[in-house]
Scaffold this active site. Structure first.
Site, mmCIF file in Angstrom:
data_model
loop_
_atom_site.group_PDB
_atom_site.id
_atom_site.type_symbol
_atom_site.label_atom_id
_atom_site.label_comp_id
_atom_site.label_asym_id
_atom_site.label_seq_id
_atom_site.Cartn_x
_atom_site.Cartn_y
_atom_site.Cartn_z
ATOM 1 N N LYS A 128 -34.713 75.045 69.123
ATOM 2 C CA LYS A 128 -34.903 74.191 70.262
ATOM 3 C C LYS A 128 -35.626 74.969 71.298
ATOM 4 O O LYS A 128 -36.585 74.374 72.029
ATOM 5 C CB LYS A 128 -33.328 74.237 70.865
ATOM 6 C CG LYS A 128 -32.658 75.281 71.474
ATOM 7 C CD LYS A 128 -32.102 76.254 70.349
ATOM 8 C CE LYS A 128 -30.808 75.694 69.828
ATOM 9 N NZ LYS A 128 -30.327 76.236 68.687
ATOM 10 N N LYS B 172 -31.921 72.202 74.986
ATOM 11 C CA LYS B 172 -31.406 70.821 74.207
ATOM 12 C C LYS B 172 -31.470 69.774 74.937
ATOM 13 O O LYS B 172 -31.661 68.532 74.568
ATOM 14 C CB LYS B 172 -29.978 71.317 73.856
ATOM 15 C CG LYS B 172 -30.016 72.601 72.716
ATOM 16 C CD LYS B 172 -28.368 73.301 72.725
ATOM 17 C CE LYS B 172 -28.235 74.233 71.775
ATOM 18 N NZ LYS B 172 -27.115 74.986 71.750
ATOM 19 N N ILE C 62 -33.912 84.009 56.619
ATOM 20 C CA ILE C 62 -32.650 83.627 55.900
ATOM 21 C C ILE C 62 -31.503 84.407 56.751
ATOM 22 O O ILE C 62 -30.903 85.263 56.120
ATOM 23 C CB ILE C 62 -32.566 84.016 54.456
ATOM 24 C CG1 ILE C 62 -31.403 83.281 53.860
ATOM 25 C CG2 ILE C 62 -32.893 85.405 54.401
ATOM 26 C CD1 ILE C 62 -31.672 82.915 52.234
ATOM 27 N N LEU D 5 -37.983 79.904 55.892
ATOM 28 C CA LEU D 5 -38.818 80.895 56.860
ATOM 29 C C LEU D 5 -37.560 81.462 57.370
ATOM 30 O O LEU D 5 -36.878 80.822 58.406
ATOM 31 C CB LEU D 5 -39.704 80.556 57.662
ATOM 32 C CG LEU D 5 -40.944 79.507 57.169
ATOM 33 C CD1 LEU D 5 -41.991 78.995 58.079
ATOM 34 C CD2 LEU D 5 -41.683 80.503 55.871
ATOM 35 N N GLY E 26 -29.975 80.411 57.956
ATOM 36 C CA GLY E 26 -30.814 80.512 56.668
ATOM 37 C C GLY E 26 -30.024 80.583 55.451
ATOM 38 O O GLY E 26 -29.864 79.709 54.275
#
Lengths: 436, 436
Positions: free
Chosen positions: B105, B205, B11, B9, B15
């Site tokens: 994240k 993060k 690109i 899902l 991706g």
């Protein structure tokens, strides 16, 4: 779910650390693994000392074979060390269908092919995080974390004794023999320090890393091994002036025609993180084609750091216990039918850069004679340092840094330079890696 | 064995990197995973661009739901980003019984509790190595490599944009606004750089790392977040004089009464390896009770480094596919029933050391008034730097480094110092960590 039962062969420094950490952090570990992990039987020649460490709830025997014969035990930890009884017991544990966790780099470097094949045959796991760089989870990083990459090279400070000695030599300007004695006094070096100072320990570990990184069998016999015993404080000083530190590196590098596997003192640019790893700490750089350069740093030895690695393997095996054996993480990171036959290159075919120190007569034409030889061999010069000779002396040091060349070509050039009448002592040559 | 089929899902940068690395290294990856891993379907709003990247052998659709509805697909990679459609698609993929790999994240920091619970309920894995520190396998290290330890603290440089800016500010002595523009020009900062420069990205993060390290739910809303927008070049210079570098650190620390979770500019001793991590590189220090201090370094962002992490997760899931769901590595490193309710401490209860810069009237008694306030609050002084005032000026800078104290106590002392008639401007205060 019942705790998984573990047998321990050898309760020395690492064994007692393993026992203690497993006990101290048992709740945390149980939460993470999903079930408890208990050492229920310990074998050690010194039964009394073992009993003092483990107390009453754990069976203590003198003979490792009783641990292996115990049907309740699923995992055997081998922390005896060496190639002798450890090899026999590891193979017997595998034959008895038990998974093995070991810290024994020497055993695996020399007998790894046989041991991994036996484990594969039997469908059991042999884990060895503790065999390389103590508590740093480098084997896991190579085998799993970086699995998307074609690993291009691995370079590591993987022996704390020699790194401590090199740090002291640099900090205090002292020679090797003096610092070795201090290291022994402080417990950073053994009474018989041969394995460490001759680079053998580092070579065992580099061999294991090369197998994981490149999917080749362990081939310790093909590694080129040099230690730090011939290093002088003066070369550390010159290297520093030129912007380099000297470290004992274990290097495994992929080339078009094979794999380099070598351990030797190496000049490294001072600005690299790895050049600033001091004392008994370890660090491994790994360069992969997708991720680029990565570095892993931590304690390379010691009771609890090494125990941390042993227990990480225990938890891994516990978690994977129910996985289809064909799908567990393969020992060497590659499915065993897939191990390549890429050759380990002989040292003459290795490509690297050099630091040379020549003691020369302080005459006209000396530098020119030397640089002509290098030019004729197509060896490019990166830097030259020429000291003024002292009053009354008529000789001086010339220091040359070269760019990368083939080792065999450099050896031939060195022979020619050595033969010059104006070169007055054996030429010192050290390899240099930019690690960019 | 048939290849495992994966749906992608999004690109974009990561991706396309994932697609390319999977293709380029497919043999190496197949050898390691034991079976091939193929992206067979891609969803992206820009169908034409997607088709250019993947060519003919891969189905390309505009709607992610078609990927999720595809019964041949076992793993869905979410690389859309953000909290919107990504959240819906991730939850639907889980509901459809598919494993999920994500680099998101922000999504996990804010909606992680819901997502991990849904995955647990359904018996599928949600992996997120790519969400923290790019290609560095830090989640794997925390979740598996260091599993024997009680983690005491984690401190990381986990945002490349801000680290690049801080490196440039230090190297060139320039102020923040100037360097931000340069960073944007060079592509190290986005057109809208808010998430990065305000520390939000680092906080996402750090939140994920705290959950893994301490076995607590993700609690992003409780994190204390400060970015680098108020940092002056002059404080970087003073810190340097005192032997410190300034880094934006994400810190998660275990205390007796709770967990600290904070992101802010931090003075770090120049001799620490982490202080020497420059440019867009990332590094995370982890301190465990058994292993001691470890550090992991590498590229924190970029197409192929992040792809390296995505693919590591794909291989992990592929290898574990056959394991009993109860025994797979739990998402948050702890079995879900075991998540603790340890509180995240409010910032006033955090314990840390400080750098203070006060602009003061150049008079007798000024330093004494300041140090008396600190002494009365039981705040110990580590160092003081007082500059001579320039000719004609009657004011000067006083720089103070303190030892560790409670933040609330420092805030009260700062209010008192600010109230002194001889303190002529708002006091600059920055936190300091020795990271020993």
């Amino acid at each position: 779910m019942k705790p998984i039962q573990v047998g321990l062969l050898g309760i020395g420094t690492v064994g007692s650390g393993t026992f203690n950490v497993l006990k101290r952090n048992q709740e945390e570990i149980r939460r993470r693994a999903g079930r408890g992990i208990e050492i229920t039987m310990v074998a050690d020649l010194n039964v009394e000392r073992a009993r003092e460490i483990v107390g009453d709830g754990v069976a203590v025997v003198a003979d490792g074979r009783q641990v292996i014969a115990n049907p309740e035990i699923d995992i055997v930890i081998e922390l005896i060390g060496g190639y002798g009884i450890a090899r026999a017991l590891v193979l017997e544990a595998i034959a008895a269908g038990k998974h093995v966790v070991t810290a024994n780099k020497a055993l695996l470097a020399v007998h790894g092919t046989e041991i991994f094949a036996a484990a594969r045959e039997k469908g059991v796991m042999v884990a060895f995080e503790a065999a390389v760089a103590g508590g740093i989870p480098i084997i896991k990083a190579l085998r799993e974390g970086l699995t998307a990459n074609e690993i291009q090279w691995v370079a590591g400070i993987i022996n704390g004794t020699t790194n401590f000695i090199l740090s002291e030599m640099r900090d205090k300007g002292l020679d090797f023999e003096v610092v070795l004695k201090e290291a022994q006094r402080l417990g950073y070096a053994e009474a018989d320090p041969t394995f460490d100072i001759e680079g053998v320990d580092a070579a065992h570990k580099a061999t294991l890393m090369s197998a994981i990184a490149f999917g080749v069998p362990v081939q310790f016999d093909k590694a080129h091994v040099e230690g730090i015993t011939k290093l002088s404080a003066v070369d550390i000083r010159y290297a520093e002036q030129l912007g380099y530190r000297i470290k004992l590196l274990g290097i495994a590098k992929r080339r078009d025609n094979g794999i380099e596997l070598r351990v030797h003192p190496t000049l490294v640019p001072s600005k690299r993180l790895i050049a600033n790893v001091e004392g008994a700490m370890n660090a491994v750089m790994v360069h992969g084609d997708a991720v680029g350069t990565t570095l892993y740093y931590g304690k390379g030895a010691g009771s609890e750091p090494t125990a941390s690695a042993v227990i990480a393997d225990l938890v891994d095996i516990t978690r994977l216990h129910t996985a289809d054996p064909d799908h567990r993480v393969p020992h060497l990171a590659f499915q065993p039918d897939e191990l390549r036959t890429t050759p380990i290159l002989p040292i003459a075919e290795v490509r690297t850069a050099f630091y040379l120190r020549l003691r020369v007569a302080d005459q006209k034409g000396v530098l020119s004679a030397i640089t002509s030889i290098l030019a004729a061999s197509d060896i490019s010069i990166d830097a030259v340092l020429q000291r003024e000779s002292n009053d009354g002396e008529h000789q001086t040091d010339v220091i040359i840094l070269t760019h990368e060349t083939q080792e065999g070509v450099m050896r031939a050039a060195l022979a020619q330079m050595q033969a010059l009448a104006t070169v007055l002592a054996p030429i010192v040559s050290l390899r240099k890696e930019e690690l960019a």
